[in-house]
Design a protein around this motif. Structure first.
Motif, short mmCIF file in Angstrom:
data_model
loop_
_atom_site.label_atom_id
_atom_site.label_comp_id
_atom_site.label_asym_id
_atom_site.label_seq_id
_atom_site.Cartn_x
_atom_site.Cartn_y
_atom_site.Cartn_z
N PRO A 1 0.82 -1.23 0.00
CA PRO A 1 0.00 0.00 0.00
C PRO A 1 0.84 1.27 0.00
CG PRO A 1 -0.84 -1.57 1.61
CD PRO A 1 0.50 -2.09 1.16
N LEU A 2 2.00 1.22 0.63
CA LEU A 2 2.89 2.39 0.59
C LEU A 2 3.38 2.65 -0.82
CD1 LEU A 2 5.08 1.75 3.78
CD2 LEU A 2 2.94 3.03 3.61
N ASP A 3 3.80 1.57 -1.49
CA ASP A 3 4.29 1.72 -2.87
C ASP A 3 3.19 2.24 -3.80
OD1 ASP A 3 6.77 0.83 -2.09
OD2 ASP A 3 6.44 -1.24 -2.74
N GLU A 4 1.97 1.74 -3.60
CA GLU A 4 0.86 2.20 -4.42
C GLU A 4 0.59 3.69 -4.21
OE1 GLU A 4 -3.94 1.40 -5.03
OE2 GLU A 4 -2.76 0.05 -3.78
N LEU B 1 7.01 11.29 3.19
CA LEU B 1 7.69 10.59 4.28
C LEU B 1 6.68 9.82 5.10
CD1 LEU B 1 10.52 11.84 6.57
CD2 LEU B 1 8.48 10.84 7.61
N TYR B 2 6.99 8.56 5.35
CA TYR B 2 6.22 7.72 6.27
C TYR B 2 7.12 7.28 7.42
CZ TYR B 2 2.55 6.93 2.71
OH TYR B 2 1.53 7.07 1.79
N ALA B 3 6.59 7.34 8.63
CA ALA B 3 7.31 6.83 9.80
C ALA B 3 6.33 6.04 10.67
CB ALA B 3 7.93 7.96 10.60
N HIS B 4 6.85 4.96 11.25
CA HIS B 4 6.04 4.13 12.13
C HIS B 4 6.93 3.59 13.24
CE1 HIS B 4 3.08 1.25 13.53
NE2 HIS B 4 3.94 0.26 13.37
N GLU B 5 6.43 3.72 14.48
CA GLU B 5 7.20 3.24 15.64
C GLU B 5 8.63 3.77 15.62
OE1 GLU B 5 6.03 1.71 18.18
OE2 GLU B 5 4.38 0.38 17.64
N GLY B 6 8.79 5.04 15.28
CA GLY B 6 10.10 5.66 15.33
C GLY B 6 11.00 5.36 14.15
N THR B 7 10.49 4.70 13.15
CA THR B 7 11.29 4.33 11.98
C THR B 7 10.77 5.03 10.74
OG1 THR B 7 11.83 2.16 12.92
CG2 THR B 7 12.07 2.41 10.55
N TYR C 1 -8.09 15.40 5.02
CA TYR C 1 -6.67 15.21 4.68
C TYR C 1 -6.01 14.10 5.48
CZ TYR C 1 -5.12 18.06 8.78
OH TYR C 1 -4.86 18.56 10.03
N MET C 2 -6.63 13.67 6.58
CA MET C 2 -6.07 12.57 7.37
C MET C 2 -6.48 11.20 6.84
SD MET C 2 -6.61 14.21 11.15
CE MET C 2 -5.77 15.73 11.64
N GLY C 3 -7.44 11.18 5.91
CA GLY C 3 -7.83 9.94 5.27
C GLY C 3 -8.18 8.84 6.25
N ALA C 4 -7.71 7.62 5.95
CA ALA C 4 -8.03 6.46 6.77
C ALA C 4 -7.25 6.43 8.07
CB ALA C 4 -7.78 5.18 5.98
N LEU C 5 -6.33 7.35 8.29
CA LEU C 5 -5.67 7.48 9.60
C LEU C 5 -6.53 8.25 10.60
CD1 LEU C 5 -1.95 8.29 8.69
CD2 LEU C 5 -2.86 6.14 9.59
N THR C 6 -7.68 8.76 10.15
CA THR C 6 -8.49 9.63 11.00
C THR C 6 -9.04 8.90 12.21
OG1 THR C 6 -9.15 10.87 9.04
CG2 THR C 6 -10.47 11.19 11.02
N GLY D 1 -2.52 5.30 2.33
CA GLY D 1 -1.48 4.31 2.10
C GLY D 1 -0.89 3.80 3.38
N LEU D 2 -0.63 4.70 4.33
CA LEU D 2 -0.07 4.26 5.61
C LEU D 2 -1.08 3.47 6.42
CD1 LEU D 2 2.24 4.17 7.57
CD2 LEU D 2 1.69 6.50 8.30
#
Length: 552
Positions: A57-60, A85-91, A357-362, A413-414
């Motif tokens: 999903p990130l690549d898409e 930029l994507y970050a998760h759990e500090g990465t 703008y937060m999409g599915a992370l909302t 995507g995230l």
């Protein structure tokens, strides 16, 4: 309006307490296992696989961002270039530049020869526009920590020249939450001759709504807060941002009025009458007319440095051993004070719960901000994730349209890279177009039935899944509605109903932007004689049209 939901998240921020993080390294990153408490992560480079994200999903999403830099039916791209930029759990799992920091020769969109363009790079510096409001808000809340004011203090107590023309009762909290009643904007740069007259125009402005009665997003709120911070501290706003935020966090490319030595790394913005190509100088005309330093705009930064600021917020106010805010202050900043204004959830400086703008992370706890130049920061405490989209969408003109679709693509995507795992065996989820998931015919026996199943629901307001029953295969009656978002947990649903021939789950797509989705699992139907259907044990117990099997 939100649809009444079987599964509905609270709109209040749950208390956050410092905890030792359980790093995702070596396990699957889960959307359906929300975190409580602050993280304690040091932002560092890595890969999606390292923190359990599905890279597909990130690549898409990244591919779609790249396509937005190509001309569409309008004859021009959505934006000249971007850094995602994507970050998760500090990465930091992705830091992808695409397109051009400088692409056009004039306001009409004449493209420069390729050898004269400037490509986007990971360290391209952007005018972040209204994301600057977060920096001002953090500086203000630092002053709050030092006891300089209370949130419900009248602004005029500290800035007496503000307390005229009906503004005597406006509070600091109302400025931070855009409920002051002030107008959205004034043409300071064009209608006032110098900085003192522009500041006086803000001080003299008259509210358009009684304070506290309406939400109006206003640059004047943050201009005033910047002036307040300067009055409390005796320092200029750019000095405060440097002292309180950028220096402690080690941000070397973040601040106002970047030096000429960094011009080759700065993304161009707009061609403006009388200014030419704006590059390396703030795009916002009012901030420019105030010397490039203002509470509402003026900050420049990179994707990585914005992510460091975001990680400090997810950490409860610190990063790499340096603290910029106390945990209780961050908790306040991420608390919704605008529950009386549905759809305009807002903390102290941070926007909350904004699907557009937060999409599915909302969720009610998702925080962030956008900038007019084409910048976006989304912070998701529930998954400890960060999504940053930096574009120069106003290059060469602000009139080429909204980039909100790209903002949602990045956030979606995230969200979809985070797993929703079946409760047991096989889960089902609808395709975007809708459809039904229907049981086989059931034995008809006297008495009622109990339908039970596991449900994960994260749907955009307006979307829903209707659970229906039929006695004859033709006429259907509703027995339950699944709706809501933000809870991010599986729930066990049990419905006691009269005997039915079949049950089905029917997905109704609304007109919203979409959420993470709905999943149905462990379907079981019983009556007083025993089990009529156990879908986990019957390969043909459920029949799908427009639904699919999902393993994440």
């Amino acid at each position: 309006m939100r649809v009444p939901a079987l599964l509905i998240a609270t709109t209040l921020l749950a208390p956050l307490v410092a905890v030792t993080p359980a790093h995702a390294h070596g396990r699957e990153a889960r959307f359906d296992q929300p975190h409580a408490g602050w993280s304690n992560d040091l932002l560092e480079p890595g890969t999606p696989e390292r923190v359990g994200l599905d890279p597909a999903p990130l690549d898409e999403a990244l591919a779609r961002v790249a396509r937005y830099t190509e001309p569409d039916a309008s004859g021009h791209p959505l934006f000249a270039g971007a850094v995602t930029l994507y970050a998760h759990e500090g990465t930091v799992v992705t830091e992808r530049p695409v397109g051009w920091a400088v692409r056009y020769a004039d306001a009409s969109g004449t493209e420069l020869p390729e050898d004269q363009r400037v490509p986007m790079t990971r360290d391209t510096i952007f005018d972040v526009a209204s994301i600057s409001k977060l920096f001002t808000s953090i500086v203000v809340m630092r002053q709050h920590e030092q006891g300089k004011f209370e949130l419900d203090d009248p602004v005029a107590r500290h800035l007496p020249e503000f307390g005229v023309n009906g503004k005597e009762g406006i509070t600091v909290r109302q400025l931070l939450t855009h409920t002051s009643g002030l107008v959205a904007w004034l043409p300071l740069w064009s209608q006032y001759p110098d900085v003192p007259s522009r500041v006086k125009a803000v001080m003299d402005t008259r509210p358009v709504n009684p304070p506290g009665t309406a939400y109006v997003y206003s640059d004047l709120n943050l201009i005033t807060l910047g002036l307040l911070a300067e009055r409390w501290s005796g320092r200029k706003l750019d000095e405060l941002v440097r002292r309180d935020i950028t220096a402690p966090l080690g941000l070397v490319d973040t601040g106002y009025n970047p030096p000429a030595s960094k011009l080759d790394r700065i993304a161009a913005t707009e061609y403006q009458a009388g200014r030419g190509l704006v590059r390396g100088v703030v795009h916002d005309e009012n901030a420019w007319s105030l010397g490039g330093v203002a509470g509402h705009a003026g900050v420049f930064s990179t994707a990585r440095e914005l992510a460091v600021l975001g990680q400090a917020i997810l950490n409860g106010g610190h990063h790499a051993g340096r603290r910029v805010l106390r945990p209780e202050t961050v908790e306040l900043m991420l608390t919704d004070f605008n529950q009386g204004f549905p759809g305009n959830s807002h903390g102290l400086g941070f926007e909350l719960d904004q699907r557009w703008y937060m999409g599915a992370l909302t969720s009610p706890r998702t925080a962030g901000h956008t900038g007019f130049t084409g910048t976006t920061l989304v912070l998701d405490p529930l998954s400890r994730s960060i999504a940053v989209l930096m574009t120069n969408r106003v290059h060469p003109t602000r009139d080429w349209g909204s980039i909100n679709p790209a903002r949602r693509v990045v956030a979606d995507g995230l969200a979809r890279a985070l797993a929703v795992k079946p409760r047991h065996g096989t889960a089902w989820t609808p395709e975007t177009g809708g459809g039904t998931l229907t049981t086989r015919d059931l034995a008809r026996r006297a008495g009622g039935q109990v339908l039970s199943f596991s449900a994960f629901v994260d749907l955009d307001p307006g979307d829903r899944v209707v659970v229906e029953a039929t006695n004859d295969g033709t006429s259907w009656r509703d027995v339950r509605v699944l709706a809501g978002y933000g809870q991010r947990r599986w729930e066990r649903v049990e419905v006691v109903t009269e005997a039915a021939l079949r049950y089905r789950w029917r997905y109704e797509r609304g007109t919203g932007y979409g959420g993470r989705g709905v999943y149905v699992d462990t379907v079981r139907i019983t009556d007083h004689h025993g089990v009529l259907l156990d879908a986990e044990r019957e390969a043909d117990g459920l029949h799908a049209t427009g639904w699919r099997v999902a393993d994440r």
